[in-house]
Design a protein around this motif. Sequence first.
Motif, PDB file in Angstrom:
ATOM      1  N   PRO A   1       0.831  -1.205  -0.027  1.00 10.15           N
ATOM      2  CA  PRO A   1       0.060  -0.095  -0.218  1.00 10.15           C
ATOM      3  C   PRO A   1       0.929   1.337   0.033  1.00 10.15           C
ATOM      4  O   PRO A   1       1.818   1.539   1.073  1.00 10.15           O
ATOM      5  CB  PRO A   1      -0.696  -0.105   1.229  1.00 10.15           C
ATOM      6  CG  PRO A   1      -0.808  -1.471   1.501  1.00 10.15           C
ATOM      7  CD  PRO A   1       0.698  -2.166   1.260  1.00 10.15           C
TER       8      PRO A   1
ATOM      9  N   ALA B   1      -6.795   2.549   1.147  1.00  8.98           N
ATOM     10  CA  ALA B   1      -7.887   2.065   0.398  1.00  8.98           C
ATOM     11  C   ALA B   1      -8.915   3.151   0.267  1.00  8.98           C
ATOM     12  O   ALA B   1      -9.199   3.817   1.245  1.00  8.98           O
ATOM     13  CB  ALA B   1      -8.597   0.856   1.161  1.00  8.98           C
TER      14      ALA B   1
ATOM     15  N   PRO C   1      -1.175   5.523   3.987  1.00 11.22           N
ATOM     16  CA  PRO C   1      -1.470   3.980   4.269  1.00 11.22           C
ATOM     17  C   PRO C   1      -1.434   4.034   5.915  1.00 11.22           C
ATOM     18  O   PRO C   1      -0.587   4.487   6.523  1.00 11.22           O
ATOM     19  CB  PRO C   1      -0.448   3.116   3.568  1.00 11.22           C
ATOM     20  CG  PRO C   1       0.678   3.780   3.456  1.00 11.22           C
ATOM     21  CD  PRO C   1       0.312   5.424   3.328  1.00 11.22           C
TER      22      PRO C   1
ATOM     23  N   GLY D   1      -2.090  -6.667  -5.294  1.00 13.43           N
ATOM     24  CA  GLY D   1      -3.078  -6.036  -4.750  1.00 13.43           C
ATOM     25  C   GLY D   1      -4.319  -5.955  -5.548  1.00 13.43           C
ATOM     26  O   GLY D   1      -4.124  -6.178  -6.796  1.00 13.43           O
TER      27      GLY D   1
ATOM     28  N   ASP E   1      -8.151  -2.652  -1.370  1.00 14.52           N
ATOM     29  CA  ASP E   1      -6.582  -2.152  -1.248  1.00 14.52           C
ATOM     30  C   ASP E   1      -6.080  -2.114  -2.564  1.00 14.52           C
ATOM     31  O   ASP E   1      -5.187  -2.806  -3.039  1.00 14.52           O
ATOM     32  CB  ASP E   1      -5.619  -2.951  -0.398  1.00 14.52           C
ATOM     33  CG  ASP E   1      -5.150  -2.204   0.853  1.00 14.52           C
ATOM     34  OD1 ASP E   1      -5.450  -0.885   0.712  1.00 14.52           O
ATOM     35  OD2 ASP E   1      -5.015  -2.895   1.865  1.00 14.52           O
TER      36      ASP E   1
ATOM     37  N   THR F   1      -1.686   0.177  -4.748  1.00 13.34           N
ATOM     38  CA  THR F   1      -0.829  -0.501  -4.307  1.00 13.34           C
ATOM     39  C   THR F   1       0.641  -0.357  -5.038  1.00 13.34           C
ATOM     40  O   THR F   1       0.293  -0.017  -6.369  1.00 13.34           O
ATOM     41  CB  THR F   1      -1.007  -1.853  -4.111  1.00 13.34           C
ATOM     42  OG1 THR F   1      -1.713  -2.524  -5.272  1.00 13.34           O
ATOM     43  CG2 THR F   1      -1.890  -2.223  -2.881  1.00 13.34           C
TER      44      THR F   1
END
Length: 477
Positions: free
Chosen positions: A35, A39, A52, A65, A90, A93
């Motif tokens: 990440p 998200a 993140p 991801g 997520d 990434t």
Amino acid sequence: MEMPDSPPLPVDVTIGAGALRGTQTDGISRFLGIPYAAAPVGERRFRAPAAPTAWSGVRDASEFGATAPQSPYGGPIGQLLSCPVIDGDDILTANVWSPADAAASPVVLWIHGGALERGAAAEPTYDGTAFARDGVVFVSVNYRLGVEGFSVLEGAPLNLGLLDVARALEWVHAEIGAFGGDPARITLMGESAGGALVAALLARPTSRALVAGAIIQSGPLEATSPQKARRASDAIARRLGIPPTRDAFAARATADLLQARSQIAAGSSPLRGAPGFALAVDAETLPTSPEVALADLDLPILIGTNTDEYRLWLTPDALAEISPAKAWLARRALRTPERAARAVRTALPDASAGEVLGQLLTERLLRAPATRIARARKAPTYLYEFAWESPVRGLRAAHALELGFVFDTLNTDQAVKLAGHDAPADLARDMHRAWVSFIATGDPGWPAFDAERMTQIWDAAPRVAPQRRAAVVDALG
């Protein structure tokens, strides 16, 4: 490129958010699905990317991801292009391939294309193994697409997908040292919409300061006004009977927004279609159109196009249906100078009316802007034209065909669909080496563009020559 057969071994690295466990095979370390931002779900939808959340323990980094929500390609193009689908929230990434012994190595950040509404870093053609094998720390990223990433909504920042890749660039600059990369040697690289995002990053002062060079493959260089850029999201709002606001769009499921977009786009064509998503000039997120900003940048740029870009979107049957009258009307609608059409007919005397129109679209959208940039810049600018003709479906040297060559991944499913089973491996070797050379040194190995307009022609027999069809480019201004 032959993929390694040795079993992968675990390998660990620690970055700001926590420890990662990736894999190492044949001297190449691979860390996937890291990440670089939180998200973008729930309250974070239609918001600028946030940092993140740190994790405890060791995070598994052996799998890609989630892919950004999108609808698959349809029609004939869907038979050639596909996109991996990986479920999950997520989506913001990064993936890193690095030589196991990397130390202050050159870095490239790859941004995938897909018209700003499709694509994923997990596409096997974009595997970074060959770059890591040749001494480059390779990074690829996902970003928000389509309605979630490029809508123009009251109460939401513009260009959210661009803000995502800007955040990814900041993450690379801050963290790449842990993977053996040199944060002072980051080259941006993108194709199609990814190339447009590379150019847009260079137009942002805070992003530009982190970059040592850029590669733009078949990327549009113009950002439009918010009034034009909002057409796609306005159409979705009308379809759903909601206002074009952040609150109204965030209240609807992503699947509903995608379905509305697909319904609007159904039955459209490359010449007469639903409005597409676009980058918008905006004081906060994109202060000037990239075509303007690139002219003054003091860093090397490698930029180019494919000879027959239009043939990915227009099949031979579709081209045959374009009569001289239809072509003339399309040129009028696009405000294309007739002298440019005459120049194409002179350069390609056997071309049909549809082929002349398609070539004009290629030159007007991609090749002429790239040439204007090369002419205007004082810093080194290296121009190329990918001209090798695929035997598949009359594609010739179509849009996206060069990707398997640049990545040296001609054996992947998508590369085979585009280039066939017998694409020249030596051409892939040579192109890939040139890209690696540019990333490492700022020089791909051919002369910079100047008054002689020297261009690298990538064909069965690669060569350096004066720019082809120069009269067409000149007619387009």
